[in-house]
Design a protein around this motif. Structure first.
Motif, PDB file in Angstrom:
ATOM      1  N   VAL A  47      -3.827  -6.320  11.192  1.00 50.00           N
ATOM      2  CA  VAL A  47      -2.406  -6.108  11.500  1.00 50.00           C
ATOM      3  C   VAL A  47      -1.775  -5.169  10.477  1.00 50.00           C
ATOM      4  O   VAL A  47      -1.039  -4.236  10.841  1.00 50.00           O
ATOM      5  N   ASN A  48      -2.066  -5.388   9.204  1.00 45.40           N
ATOM      6  CA  ASN A  48      -1.483  -4.552   8.154  1.00 45.40           C
ATOM      7  C   ASN A  48      -1.887  -3.085   8.283  1.00 45.40           C
ATOM      8  O   ASN A  48      -1.078  -2.190   8.023  1.00 45.40           O
ATOM      9  N   ASP A  49      -3.133  -2.847   8.679  1.00 46.88           N
ATOM     10  CA  ASP A  49      -3.571  -1.462   8.901  1.00 46.88           C
ATOM     11  C   ASP A  49      -2.687  -0.792   9.955  1.00 46.88           C
ATOM     12  O   ASP A  49      -2.252   0.350   9.799  1.00 46.88           O
ATOM     13  N   TRP A  50      -2.442  -1.520  11.045  1.00 48.58           N
ATOM     14  CA  TRP A  50      -1.615  -0.977  12.122  1.00 48.58           C
ATOM     15  C   TRP A  50      -0.177  -0.738  11.642  1.00 48.58           C
ATOM     16  O   TRP A  50       0.416   0.302  11.933  1.00 48.58           O
ATOM     17  N   VAL A  51       0.368  -1.708  10.890  1.00 47.22           N
ATOM     18  CA  VAL A  51       1.744  -1.560  10.374  1.00 47.22           C
ATOM     19  C   VAL A  51       1.836  -0.355   9.432  1.00 47.22           C
ATOM     20  O   VAL A  51       2.789   0.436   9.518  1.00 47.22           O
ATOM     21  N   ALA A  52       0.851  -0.200   8.561  1.00 48.00           N
ATOM     22  CA  ALA A  52       0.857   0.949   7.644  1.00 48.00           C
ATOM     23  C   ALA A  52       0.822   2.260   8.426  1.00 48.00           C
ATOM     24  O   ALA A  52       1.632   3.166   8.186  1.00 48.00           O
ATOM     25  N   TRP A  99       0.835  -1.203   0.000  1.00 54.73           N
ATOM     26  CA  TRP A  99       0.000   0.000   0.000  1.00 54.73           C
ATOM     27  C   TRP A  99       0.870   1.254   0.000  1.00 54.73           C
ATOM     28  O   TRP A  99       0.603   2.196  -0.755  1.00 54.73           O
ATOM     29  N   ALA A 100       1.882   1.261   0.840  1.00 56.64           N
ATOM     30  CA  ALA A 100       2.749   2.438   0.947  1.00 56.64           C
ATOM     31  C   ALA A 100       3.556   2.644  -0.338  1.00 56.64           C
ATOM     32  O   ALA A 100       3.705   3.769  -0.813  1.00 56.64           O
ATOM     33  N   ALA A 101       4.066   1.542  -0.913  1.00 60.47           N
ATOM     34  CA  ALA A 101       4.893   1.656  -2.122  1.00 60.47           C
ATOM     35  C   ALA A 101       4.086   2.099  -3.331  1.00 60.47           C
ATOM     36  O   ALA A 101       4.559   2.876  -4.159  1.00 60.47           O
ATOM     37  N   PHE A 102       2.855   1.602  -3.447  1.00 55.21           N
ATOM     38  CA  PHE A 102       2.018   1.916  -4.618  1.00 55.21           C
ATOM     39  C   PHE A 102       1.064   3.093  -4.377  1.00 55.21           C
ATOM     40  O   PHE A 102       0.357   3.502  -5.287  1.00 55.21           O
ATOM     41  N   ASP A 139       4.142   4.882   8.528  1.00 58.31           N
ATOM     42  CA  ASP A 139       3.631   6.256   8.471  1.00 58.31           C
ATOM     43  C   ASP A 139       2.861   6.514   7.169  1.00 58.31           C
ATOM     44  O   ASP A 139       2.984   7.558   6.554  1.00 58.31           O
ATOM     45  N   PHE A 140       2.071   5.525   6.779  1.00 60.86           N
ATOM     46  CA  PHE A 140       1.212   5.642   5.595  1.00 60.86           C
ATOM     47  C   PHE A 140      -0.206   5.267   6.012  1.00 60.86           C
ATOM     48  O   PHE A 140      -0.459   4.121   6.370  1.00 60.86           O
ATOM     49  N   PRO A 141      -1.147   6.218   6.008  1.00 62.84           N
ATOM     50  CA  PRO A 141      -2.514   5.891   6.412  1.00 62.84           C
ATOM     51  C   PRO A 141      -3.069   4.758   5.557  1.00 62.84           C
ATOM     52  O   PRO A 141      -3.040   4.833   4.326  1.00 62.84           O
ATOM     53  N   HIS A 142      -3.527   3.711   6.216  1.00 62.16           N
ATOM     54  CA  HIS A 142      -3.999   2.526   5.467  1.00 62.16           C
ATOM     55  C   HIS A 142      -5.158   2.901   4.547  1.00 62.16           C
ATOM     56  O   HIS A 142      -5.863   3.885   4.793  1.00 62.16           O
ATOM     57  N   PRO A 143      -5.366   2.121   3.508  1.00 59.99           N
ATOM     58  CA  PRO A 143      -6.441   2.442   2.552  1.00 59.99           C
ATOM     59  C   PRO A 143      -7.823   2.320   3.180  1.00 59.99           C
ATOM     60  O   PRO A 143      -7.999   1.653   4.207  1.00 59.99           O
TER      61      PRO A 143
END
Length: 529
Positions: A269-274, A249-252, A279-283
């Motif tokens: 988990v991925n939302d939290w990691v993002a 998500w962050a890269a694209f 430092d990229f708000p999850h989609p």
């Protein structure tokens, strides 16, 4: 519903796009290009559910464009995923030796693509193209090899202790408190999930790993025992699912991705990691239920109950698939090829509403129906309605005429007054309905509420049609039976159309019953008495 409350075309797709925009504005992010993503599984034969993920994401893309924003769909093939199970029906290809290897490193058993993974991806991409979906294709193997994710991998591995603790807290999985959330491809045996990384050398950007036995897909896979170091920028490896979405998500710069409830934990988990690590708000997300087969089991590549887009298109139009996927997104649905006739007819009903042939008094329903029709046509609807022919009528006629089917069915449609002229579009419909009638003997029984009076009239008609002596005028016989049994003739005719064709109207019923066979119709009517 007032004008002010209608968003876009009035569908769930427009509501999602609007929510996405509100969130993006509140985050203060650039709105020049809003990317939506769909992940494509490449480990088994892709089914309608896999297609649905991309089709629905494309709907959100269309809705964003309709609201005045530029958008694109990224279709991402996870072809570095390891083969966990051999899909049903593929046991003879000798894939056992390739278990746990990335599917992009496994030879194509059919010999037509560069790998097993690309073969499976191509089936889904072909399905998307057949229904008119446009996308930007990305492959995991290229993404990793080109180093697109390397900075995010580095950040994730630097924070692996914190991430391992959070995974345990959020979903109760303790594995990543012991191992890094990254799997290098073993330099010795090319397996992925057997090579578990235990240490990250930050200044060298390398992981230390050992290839050992691992349980994968309820099967124990032997590790080769190799110990080594893998460079995250140069050597092939893959982030664990619990963190990979976030890196992608962050890269694209992904702003929207739907997900099935089977990967809820990974998305959490991925939302939290993002948010917290990259430092990229999850989609923006929407959760959807899985498609089930008619037995209530989840449609699964490994179970072998897969229904592909290609199989569906042998019997139904691309628009029938799009209607299935755009009607709604919530709720689990049982799905089978027997749904095709009703979806084919439902599309015609939507078209009638869109062009004012059918009046809808409820403003909200009218807007929603028109909006759904436009999305099924990918926001490029035709300027005028097509000629409609009931799909069940075509199935019944196709059962009668096996030889010179197109010509003879077309003649009957002209005789019945259903069409005025032969058209190539109708030829295609006859071909689809012919395929359906050849493959399936029986249609699903239409559920109709009948009172005792109607049942009595149906029994008399069934007995009359089943008798050896043929009624001279079937149309008049039906009329007289209705009158004699206190059933309104127009209601009785409607009941007959519902039983025979699954709709409330059709060609003149007397000649039609004569064509498809009195005794066959009598048998069908007797099921309702």
């Amino acid at each position: 519903m007032s004008e002010q409350e209608i968003i876009g075309k009035g569908t769930w797709i427009d509501k999602l796009a609007s929510e996405l925009l509100e969130r993006e504005k509140s985050l203060g992010r650039n709105l020049d290009l809003l990317k939506v993503e769909s992940g494509l599984g490449a480990s088994g034969i892709p089914h309608i559910g896999s297609l649905g993920d991309a089709v629905r994401a494309y709907g959100v893309k269309l809705a964003l464009e309709n609201l005045g924003y530029k958008s694109e769909l990224i279709a991402y093939s996870d072809d570095l995923d390891g083969l966990r199970k051999i899909p049903e029906g593929m046991q003879e290809f000798g894939l056992e030796e390739h278990l746990a290897k990335p599917v992009s490193l496994i030879p194509d058993p059919y010999g037509c693509h560069d790998s097993y993974g690309m073969h499976m991806s191509s089936i889904l991409l072909d399905g998307l193209e057949k229904v008119g979906i446009k996308y930007e294709f990305r492959r995991a193997i290229d993404t990793y090899k080109q180093g697109v994710l390397k900075d995010n991998i580095h950040t994730i591995l630097q924070n692996s202790t914190k991430i391992g603790e959070k995974i345990s807290e959020l979903v109760g999985q303790e594995k990543y408190q012991k191992y890094l959330p990254y799997f290098p491809v073993c330099a010795n045996c090319n397996r992925l999930y057997t090579a578990e990384a235990t240490e990250y050398i930050i200044d060298e950007k390398k992981v230390k790993y050992r290839c050992h036995d691992a349980e994968i897909g309820s099967k124990m896979i032997k590790g080769c025992g190799h110990e080594g170091e893998a460079d995250i920028a140069k050597d092939l490896g893959k982030l664990a699912w619990k963190v990979e979405f976030a890196a992608r998500w962050a890269a694209f710069d992904i702003r929207f991705e739907a997900y099935g409830k089977d990967i809820m934990d990974s998305v959490k988990v991925n939302d939290w990691v993002a948010d917290e690590i990259l430092d990229f708000p999850h989609p923006h997300h929407v959760k959807y239920e899985m498609f089930l087969d008619k037995g209530g089991k989840k449609i699964s590549k490994s179970l072998g109950n897969v229904l592909t887009a290609q199989r569906w298109l042998e019997f139904g139009s691309p628009k029938s698939i799009l209607l299935l996927l755009y009607k709604r997104i919530t709720g689990a649905r049982e799905l089978g090829l027997e749904d095709i006739p009703s979806l084919m007819n439902e599309y015609n009903e939507l078209e009638d509403i869109n062009f004012g042939r059918v009046k809808i008094d409820n403003k909200a329903k009218l807007v929603k129906s028109k909006g759904l029709y436009e999305y099924v046509n990918l926001l490029n609807p035709p300027k005028q309605a097509s000629t409609h022919v009931n799909y069940r009528l075509l199935i019944e006629l196709a059962k009668i005429f096996k030889e010179n089917r197109n010509e003879r069915v077309m003649k009957k449609l002209l005789d019945y007054g259903v069409i005025k002229n032969p058209e190539p579009e109708i030829e295609k419909l006859i071909e689809l309905a012919g395929n359906y009638s050849d493959e399936f003997d029986e249609q699903e029984k239409t559920q109709i509420d009948l009172d005792e009076t109607a049942k009595k009239a149906l029994k008399i008609l069934a007995d009359t049609l089943g008798a050896d002596e043929e009624p001279e005028d079937i149309q008049n016989t039906i009329y007289q039976i209705a009158k004699a049994n206190d059933v309104q003739p127009k209601d009785f005719f409607k009941i007959l159309y519902q039983i025979i064709l699954g709709t409330s109207r059709g060609p003149k019923i007397g000649p039609f019953i004569s064509d498809i066979g009195r005794k066959q119709v009598a048998k069908k009517l007797s099921e309702y008495t």
